[in-house]
Design a protein around this motif. Structure first.
Motif, PDB file in Angstrom:
ATOM      1  N   PHE A   1      -9.331 -26.453 -39.210  1.00  0.00           N
ATOM      2  CA  PHE A   1      -9.771 -27.426 -37.434  1.00  0.00           C
ATOM      3  C   PHE A   1      -9.134 -27.119 -36.130  1.00  0.00           C
ATOM      4  CE2 PHE A   1      -8.460 -31.404 -34.397  1.00  0.00           C
ATOM      5  CZ  PHE A   1      -8.931 -31.635 -34.796  1.00  0.00           C
ATOM      6  N   ALA A   2      -7.428 -26.898 -36.310  1.00  0.00           N
ATOM      7  CA  ALA A   2      -7.346 -26.123 -34.871  1.00  0.00           C
ATOM      8  C   ALA A   2      -7.834 -24.251 -34.027  1.00  0.00           C
ATOM      9  CB  ALA A   2      -5.507 -25.667 -34.998  1.00  0.00           C
ATOM     10  N   ILE A   3      -8.226 -23.666 -35.105  1.00  0.00           N
ATOM     11  CA  ILE A   3      -8.997 -22.774 -34.434  1.00  0.00           C
ATOM     12  C   ILE A   3     -10.425 -22.836 -34.362  1.00  0.00           C
ATOM     13  CG2 ILE A   3      -9.625 -21.985 -36.291  1.00  0.00           C
ATOM     14  CD1 ILE A   3      -8.326 -19.291 -33.724  1.00  0.00           C
ATOM     15  N   LEU A   4     -11.047 -23.788 -35.361  1.00  0.00           N
ATOM     16  CA  LEU A   4     -12.828 -24.600 -35.017  1.00  0.00           C
ATOM     17  C   LEU A   4     -12.547 -24.862 -33.517  1.00  0.00           C
ATOM     18  CD1 LEU A   4     -14.381 -24.516 -38.184  1.00  0.00           C
ATOM     19  CD2 LEU A   4     -14.739 -22.525 -36.448  1.00  0.00           C
ATOM     20  N   PHE A   5     -11.356 -26.137 -32.981  1.00  0.00           N
ATOM     21  CA  PHE A   5     -11.335 -27.218 -31.829  1.00  0.00           C
ATOM     22  C   PHE A   5     -10.611 -26.150 -31.093  1.00  0.00           C
ATOM     23  CE2 PHE A   5      -9.218 -29.982 -29.389  1.00  0.00           C
ATOM     24  CZ  PHE A   5      -9.617 -31.231 -29.716  1.00  0.00           C
ATOM     25  N   LYS A   6     -10.138 -25.505 -30.637  1.00  0.00           N
ATOM     26  CA  LYS A   6      -9.053 -25.389 -30.236  1.00  0.00           C
ATOM     27  C   LYS A   6     -10.323 -23.617 -29.331  1.00  0.00           C
ATOM     28  CE  LYS A   6      -4.639 -23.137 -28.283  1.00  0.00           C
ATOM     29  NZ  LYS A   6      -5.059 -21.607 -27.777  1.00  0.00           N
ATOM     30  N   GLN A   7     -10.267 -22.331 -30.614  1.00  0.00           N
ATOM     31  CA  GLN A   7     -10.898 -21.002 -29.631  1.00  0.00           C
ATOM     32  C   GLN A   7     -12.750 -21.477 -29.624  1.00  0.00           C
ATOM     33  OE1 GLN A   7      -8.472 -18.093 -31.800  1.00  0.00           O
ATOM     34  NE2 GLN A   7     -10.490 -16.267 -31.256  1.00  0.00           N
ATOM     35  N   TYR A   8     -13.312 -21.763 -30.310  1.00  0.00           N
ATOM     36  CA  TYR A   8     -13.989 -22.549 -30.568  1.00  0.00           C
ATOM     37  C   TYR A   8     -15.129 -23.667 -29.709  1.00  0.00           C
ATOM     38  CZ  TYR A   8     -13.895 -17.960 -33.397  1.00  0.00           C
ATOM     39  OH  TYR A   8     -13.810 -16.742 -33.984  1.00  0.00           O
ATOM     40  N   GLN A   9     -14.225 -24.464 -29.761  1.00  0.00           N
ATOM     41  CA  GLN A   9     -14.781 -25.742 -29.093  1.00  0.00           C
ATOM     42  C   GLN A   9     -15.776 -26.351 -29.403  1.00  0.00           C
ATOM     43  OE1 GLN A   9     -12.879 -27.085 -26.182  1.00  0.00           O
ATOM     44  NE2 GLN A   9     -11.183 -24.986 -26.536  1.00  0.00           N
ATOM     45  N   LEU A  10     -14.901 -26.291 -31.069  1.00  0.00           N
ATOM     46  CA  LEU A  10     -16.856 -26.616 -31.738  1.00  0.00           C
ATOM     47  C   LEU A  10     -16.417 -28.952 -32.254  1.00  0.00           C
ATOM     48  CD1 LEU A  10     -17.323 -24.686 -34.402  1.00  0.00           C
ATOM     49  CD2 LEU A  10     -18.405 -24.806 -32.043  1.00  0.00           C
ATOM     50  N   GLY A  11     -15.647 -29.457 -31.329  1.00  0.00           N
ATOM     51  CA  GLY A  11     -15.386 -30.188 -31.482  1.00  0.00           C
ATOM     52  C   GLY A  11     -15.936 -30.935 -32.647  1.00  0.00           C
ATOM     53  N   TRP A  12     -16.517 -32.142 -33.468  1.00  0.00           N
ATOM     54  CA  TRP A  12     -16.712 -32.891 -34.234  1.00  0.00           C
ATOM     55  C   TRP A  12     -17.068 -31.886 -35.542  1.00  0.00           C
ATOM     56  CZ3 TRP A  12     -14.794 -37.353 -34.920  1.00  0.00           C
ATOM     57  CH2 TRP A  12     -15.285 -38.390 -33.906  1.00  0.00           C
ATOM     58  N   LEU A  13     -17.618 -30.773 -35.357  1.00  0.00           N
ATOM     59  CA  LEU A  13     -17.720 -29.938 -36.120  1.00  0.00           C
ATOM     60  C   LEU A  13     -16.743 -29.414 -36.991  1.00  0.00           C
ATOM     61  CD1 LEU A  13     -20.766 -27.877 -34.740  1.00  0.00           C
ATOM     62  CD2 LEU A  13     -20.933 -29.637 -36.876  1.00  0.00           C
ATOM     63  N   ALA A  14     -15.517 -29.117 -35.784  1.00  0.00           N
ATOM     64  CA  ALA A  14     -14.665 -28.570 -36.708  1.00  0.00           C
ATOM     65  C   ALA A  14     -13.464 -29.646 -37.077  1.00  0.00           C
ATOM     66  CB  ALA A  14     -13.373 -28.319 -35.653  1.00  0.00           C
TER      67      ALA A  14
ATOM     68  N   TYR B   1      -1.078 -23.082 -32.959  1.00  0.00           N
ATOM     69  CA  TYR B   1      -1.726 -23.392 -31.821  1.00  0.00           C
ATOM     70  C   TYR B   1      -1.088 -24.019 -31.199  1.00  0.00           C
ATOM     71  CZ  TYR B   1      -3.836 -19.492 -34.332  1.00  0.00           C
ATOM     72  OH  TYR B   1      -4.459 -17.521 -34.499  1.00  0.00           O
ATOM     73  N   ALA B   2      -1.414 -24.358 -30.229  1.00  0.00           N
ATOM     74  CA  ALA B   2      -1.325 -25.612 -29.283  1.00  0.00           C
ATOM     75  C   ALA B   2      -2.525 -25.903 -28.317  1.00  0.00           C
ATOM     76  CB  ALA B   2      -0.480 -25.262 -27.883  1.00  0.00           C
ATOM     77  N   LEU B   3      -2.826 -27.838 -28.457  1.00  0.00           N
ATOM     78  CA  LEU B   3      -4.368 -28.155 -28.760  1.00  0.00           C
ATOM     79  C   LEU B   3      -4.038 -28.749 -27.049  1.00  0.00           C
ATOM     80  CD1 LEU B   3      -4.477 -27.504 -31.994  1.00  0.00           C
ATOM     81  CD2 LEU B   3      -5.653 -28.810 -31.356  1.00  0.00           C
ATOM     82  N   ARG B   4      -3.912 -27.754 -26.201  1.00  0.00           N
ATOM     83  CA  ARG B   4      -3.695 -28.408 -24.684  1.00  0.00           C
ATOM     84  C   ARG B   4      -4.938 -28.785 -23.804  1.00  0.00           C
ATOM     85  NH1 ARG B   4      -0.875 -23.284 -24.301  1.00  0.00           N
ATOM     86  NH2 ARG B   4       1.287 -23.461 -23.856  1.00  0.00           N
ATOM     87  N   GLY B   5      -4.911 -30.774 -24.066  1.00  0.00           N
ATOM     88  CA  GLY B   5      -6.289 -30.852 -23.652  1.00  0.00           C
ATOM     89  C   GLY B   5      -6.512 -31.401 -24.243  1.00  0.00           C
ATOM     90  N   ALA B   6      -6.106 -32.022 -25.489  1.00  0.00           N
ATOM     91  CA  ALA B   6      -7.010 -32.325 -26.346  1.00  0.00           C
ATOM     92  C   ALA B   6      -6.662 -33.782 -26.058  1.00  0.00           C
ATOM     93  CB  ALA B   6      -6.020 -32.230 -27.521  1.00  0.00           C
ATOM     94  N   GLU B   7      -6.714 -34.148 -26.077  1.00  0.00           N
ATOM     95  CA  GLU B   7      -6.171 -35.779 -25.025  1.00  0.00           C
ATOM     96  C   GLU B   7      -7.493 -35.999 -24.533  1.00  0.00           C
ATOM     97  OE1 GLU B   7      -3.999 -34.390 -21.855  1.00  0.00           O
ATOM     98  OE2 GLU B   7      -4.019 -34.031 -24.342  1.00  0.00           O
ATOM     99  N   GLU B   8      -8.461 -35.239 -23.567  1.00  0.00           N
ATOM    100  CA  GLU B   8      -9.316 -35.931 -23.281  1.00  0.00           C
ATOM    101  C   GLU B   8     -10.256 -35.150 -24.292  1.00  0.00           C
ATOM    102  OE1 GLU B   8      -9.550 -32.494 -19.998  1.00  0.00           O
ATOM    103  OE2 GLU B   8      -7.762 -33.189 -19.100  1.00  0.00           O
ATOM    104  N   SER B   9     -10.680 -35.083 -25.709  1.00  0.00           N
ATOM    105  CA  SER B   9     -11.704 -34.517 -26.383  1.00  0.00           C
ATOM    106  C   SER B   9     -12.286 -36.305 -26.586  1.00  0.00           C
ATOM    107  CB  SER B   9     -11.103 -33.864 -27.432  1.00  0.00           C
ATOM    108  OG  SER B   9     -10.611 -34.123 -27.816  1.00  0.00           O
ATOM    109  N   SER B  10     -13.001 -36.108 -27.282  1.00  0.00           N
ATOM    110  CA  SER B  10     -13.856 -37.448 -27.880  1.00  0.00           C
ATOM    111  C   SER B  10     -13.025 -37.749 -29.340  1.00  0.00           C
ATOM    112  CB  SER B  10     -15.391 -37.442 -27.880  1.00  0.00           C
ATOM    113  OG  SER B  10     -16.035 -36.098 -29.104  1.00  0.00           O
ATOM    114  N   VAL B  11     -12.968 -36.253 -29.588  1.00  0.00           N
ATOM    115  CA  VAL B  11     -12.248 -36.343 -31.335  1.00  0.00           C
ATOM    116  C   VAL B  11     -11.019 -36.768 -31.529  1.00  0.00           C
ATOM    117  CG1 VAL B  11     -11.166 -34.880 -32.878  1.00  0.00           C
ATOM    118  CG2 VAL B  11     -13.199 -33.977 -31.933  1.00  0.00           C
ATOM    119  N   TRP B  12     -10.736 -36.779 -30.564  1.00  0.00           N
ATOM    120  CA  TRP B  12      -8.587 -37.232 -29.790  1.00  0.00           C
ATOM    121  C   TRP B  12      -8.869 -38.574 -29.687  1.00  0.00           C
ATOM    122  CZ3 TRP B  12      -5.244 -40.160 -27.283  1.00  0.00           C
ATOM    123  CH2 TRP B  12      -4.178 -39.487 -27.038  1.00  0.00           C
TER     124      TRP B  12
END
Length: 357
Positions: free
Chosen positions: A83-96, A146-157
């Protein structure tokens, strides 16, 4: 009337462990009122306990079937990395989210195959896969966090672990976490599965006896594969909750949950031998474990005594549950303590001159 009221109480699932929870809560309200009479401690529990509750509910099914799963901490590490690598590095959101969930289901499915089809005892199989998947998570992540900075701005969070109010506000009503709602929905759904669905009935049949289950037509192998797959999926959801709530991924983030999840299930009243399981008891067991350390520290107990008191409370809760749920144990204990006298095996008096046996 008294008999009717006692029969009604006996039908309340998990009543003994609920009584233990209420007693502990009342004790902590008395010894640490500045903490336990303030709502912020309870909103904190709602954001920290959901991963433990999800894991313990999955284990309730597994242990109820007479099996054990030691792999779920590694699934948290592995699925959390996916989840972390796809969400943070590839910006895949719900696919992550979907990829992390599928990874947990896949690991659980493999565990189920090893136990049901290969025939490896679940303790050995899941112990081995725990080392393997922890190793995979470490290798793939390079041991990095892996730090998920700015995660709270996403719809997933916002949809998975967000707050109902303004996250930056310190008012307790704004700090209720959405993950608590998702966890409650999962708990209710799986309660119905365990108590009202054929799968739950099969789980308890298998826990009583594999051989009898096969005789009555249950596909034991298929049901065990479902069990471990369910456990893997719940561990993946717990991994996402942890990663998003902390806004950080650590490769060892699941290691602290093994003993606490097992303890929650057993404290709640699920039999270690299988054949008996309770979701309600497990949930309250999680609350007791989550509340206990915070309550002991807030009450002024020093660190070296916390684990000692925790162990005593765990043992007392299990013993209390056993003797409340099983009347034959209560009667035997009463006899041993001479609270009741056994029925006389011979008349109190004999005719004069009668020979003693």
């Amino acid at each position: 009337m008294a008999h009717e009221s006692s029969s009604i109480l006996s039908r309340i699932e998990g009543l003994p462990i609920i009584a233990v929870f209420v007693a502990l809560l009342g004790l902590f309200m008395f010894t640490a009122p500045e903490v336990f009479l303030h709502p912020n401690i309870y909103t904190t529990f709602l954001s920290t306990l959901p991963p433990l509750i999800l894991l313990a509910i999955g284990l309730t099914f597994v242990i109820g079937a007479g099996e054990i799963d030691l792999c779920f901490p590694a699934i948290i590490g592995f699925s959390g990395f996916v989840f972390a690598i796809l969400f943070k590095q590839y910006q895949l959101g719900w696919l992550a989210v979907a990829a992390a969930l599928l990874s947990g289901l896949a690991v659980g499915f493999i565990n189920g195959l090893l136990v049901a089809k290969v025939g490896i005892p679940s303790f050995i199989a899941t112990l081995g896969t725990q080392f393997f998947w922890f190793g995979m998570a470490t290798v793939l992540s390079g041991g990095k966090s892996y730090a998920l900075r700015g995660a709270e701005e996403s719809s997933v969070w916002q949809w998975l672990v967000g707050r109902f109010g303004e996250p930056s506000s310190y008012d307790w009503q704004n700090q209720i976490s959405i993950q608590a709602i998702w966890t409650a929905l999962v708990a209710v759904f799986l309660w119905f599965i365990l108590n009202r669905h054929r799968f739950g009935e099969h789980v308890l049949f298998i826990g009583d006896s594999n051989e009898v289950s096969r005789v009555v037509g249950i596909d034991v192998d298929q049901e065990k594969i479902k069990l471990f797959t369910l456990m893997g999926g719940l561990a993946a959801v717990a991994a996402m909750f942890l990663t998003l709530e902390n806004k950080n991924y650590f490769g060892n983030q699941g290691q602290g949950y093994l003993l606490t999840a097992i303890a929650s299930v057993l404290i709640g009243g699920t039999s270690i031998f299988g054949g008996k399981a309770t979701i309600v008891g497990t949930v309250f067991g999680c609350f007791i474990i989550g509340m206990l350390e915070a309550g002991l520290v807030a009450s002024g107990l020093t660190g070296e005594w916390v684990r000692t008191v925790q162990g005593l409370v765990f043992l007392a809760a299990v013993v209390f549950y056993l003797y409340m749920e099983e009347p034959q144990r209560r009667r035997a204990l009463a006899l041993r303590l001479r609270l009741t006298r056994p029925a006389a095996s011979a008349p109190a008096s004999q005719p004069e001159g009668a020979k003693a046996p």
